[in-house]
Design a protein around this motif. Structure first.
Motif, mmCIF file in Angstrom:
data_model
loop_
_atom_site.group_PDB
_atom_site.id
_atom_site.type_symbol
_atom_site.label_atom_id
_atom_site.label_comp_id
_atom_site.label_asym_id
_atom_site.label_seq_id
_atom_site.Cartn_x
_atom_site.Cartn_y
_atom_site.Cartn_z
ATOM 1 N N THR A 29 27.706 26.780 29.448
ATOM 2 C CA THR A 29 27.031 27.808 28.814
ATOM 3 C C THR A 29 25.947 27.288 27.796
ATOM 4 O O THR A 29 24.700 27.617 27.681
ATOM 5 N N TYR A 38 19.438 31.212 29.920
ATOM 6 C CA TYR A 38 20.458 32.135 29.536
ATOM 7 C C TYR A 38 20.450 32.901 28.179
ATOM 8 O O TYR A 38 20.077 32.341 27.281
ATOM 9 N N ASN A 39 20.280 34.097 28.219
ATOM 10 C CA ASN A 39 20.281 35.043 26.996
ATOM 11 C C ASN A 39 21.751 35.554 26.484
ATOM 12 O O ASN A 39 22.055 36.091 27.340
ATOM 13 N N PRO A 40 22.129 34.923 25.594
ATOM 14 C CA PRO A 40 23.353 35.248 24.868
ATOM 15 C C PRO A 40 23.725 36.857 24.725
ATOM 16 O O PRO A 40 22.764 37.508 24.476
ATOM 17 N N SER A 41 24.897 37.186 24.844
ATOM 18 C CA SER A 41 25.382 38.583 24.276
ATOM 19 C C SER A 41 24.983 38.452 22.623
ATOM 20 O O SER A 41 24.762 37.553 22.153
ATOM 21 N N LEU A 42 24.919 39.649 22.120
ATOM 22 C CA LEU A 42 24.876 39.649 20.595
ATOM 23 C C LEU A 42 26.223 38.911 20.006
ATOM 24 O O LEU A 42 25.944 38.160 19.005
ATOM 25 N N LEU A 43 27.216 38.954 20.492
ATOM 26 C CA LEU A 43 28.436 38.417 19.702
ATOM 27 C C LEU A 43 28.364 37.183 20.023
ATOM 28 O O LEU A 43 28.796 36.262 19.089
ATOM 29 N N LEU A 44 28.009 36.400 21.169
ATOM 30 C CA LEU A 44 27.586 35.040 21.349
ATOM 31 C C LEU A 44 26.744 34.486 20.475
ATOM 32 O O LEU A 44 26.799 33.598 19.865
ATOM 33 N N ALA A 45 25.408 35.175 20.346
ATOM 34 C CA ALA A 45 24.443 34.759 19.491
ATOM 35 C C ALA A 45 24.949 34.615 18.112
ATOM 36 O O ALA A 45 24.582 33.429 17.448
ATOM 37 N N HIS A 46 25.712 35.506 17.829
ATOM 38 C CA HIS A 46 26.334 35.542 16.258
ATOM 39 C C HIS A 46 27.240 34.529 16.195
ATOM 40 O O HIS A 46 26.972 33.528 15.120
#
Length: 65
Positions: A29, A38-46
């Motif tokens: 990932t 891959y564009n991360p979810s907001l939670l993963l980006a945070h």
């Protein structure tokens, strides 16, 4: 969306494996994120931003139209 994960990770002498462990994802990932595949979810980006010791998502991720 573009990001500077690889550069920031390098500045911190952090491996892809270590970052993956810190944010709770597979190393693949992190590879996909660094290659902008891959564009991360907001939670993963945070979680990535926090693990890379930054305060804002914009410090790592750049949104392009």
């Amino acid at each position: 969306m573009r990001n500077t994960i690889a550069q920031r990770r390098s500045e911190l002498s952090m491996t892809q494996e270590k970052l993956a462990d810190l944010v709770g994802v597979a190393r693949q990932t992190i590879i996909a994120l660094e290659q902008n595949k891959y564009n991360p979810s907001l939670l993963l980006a945070h979680a990535v931003v926090k693990a890379l010791q930054k305060k804002r998502i914009e410090d790592i991720f750049t949104f392009e139209d």
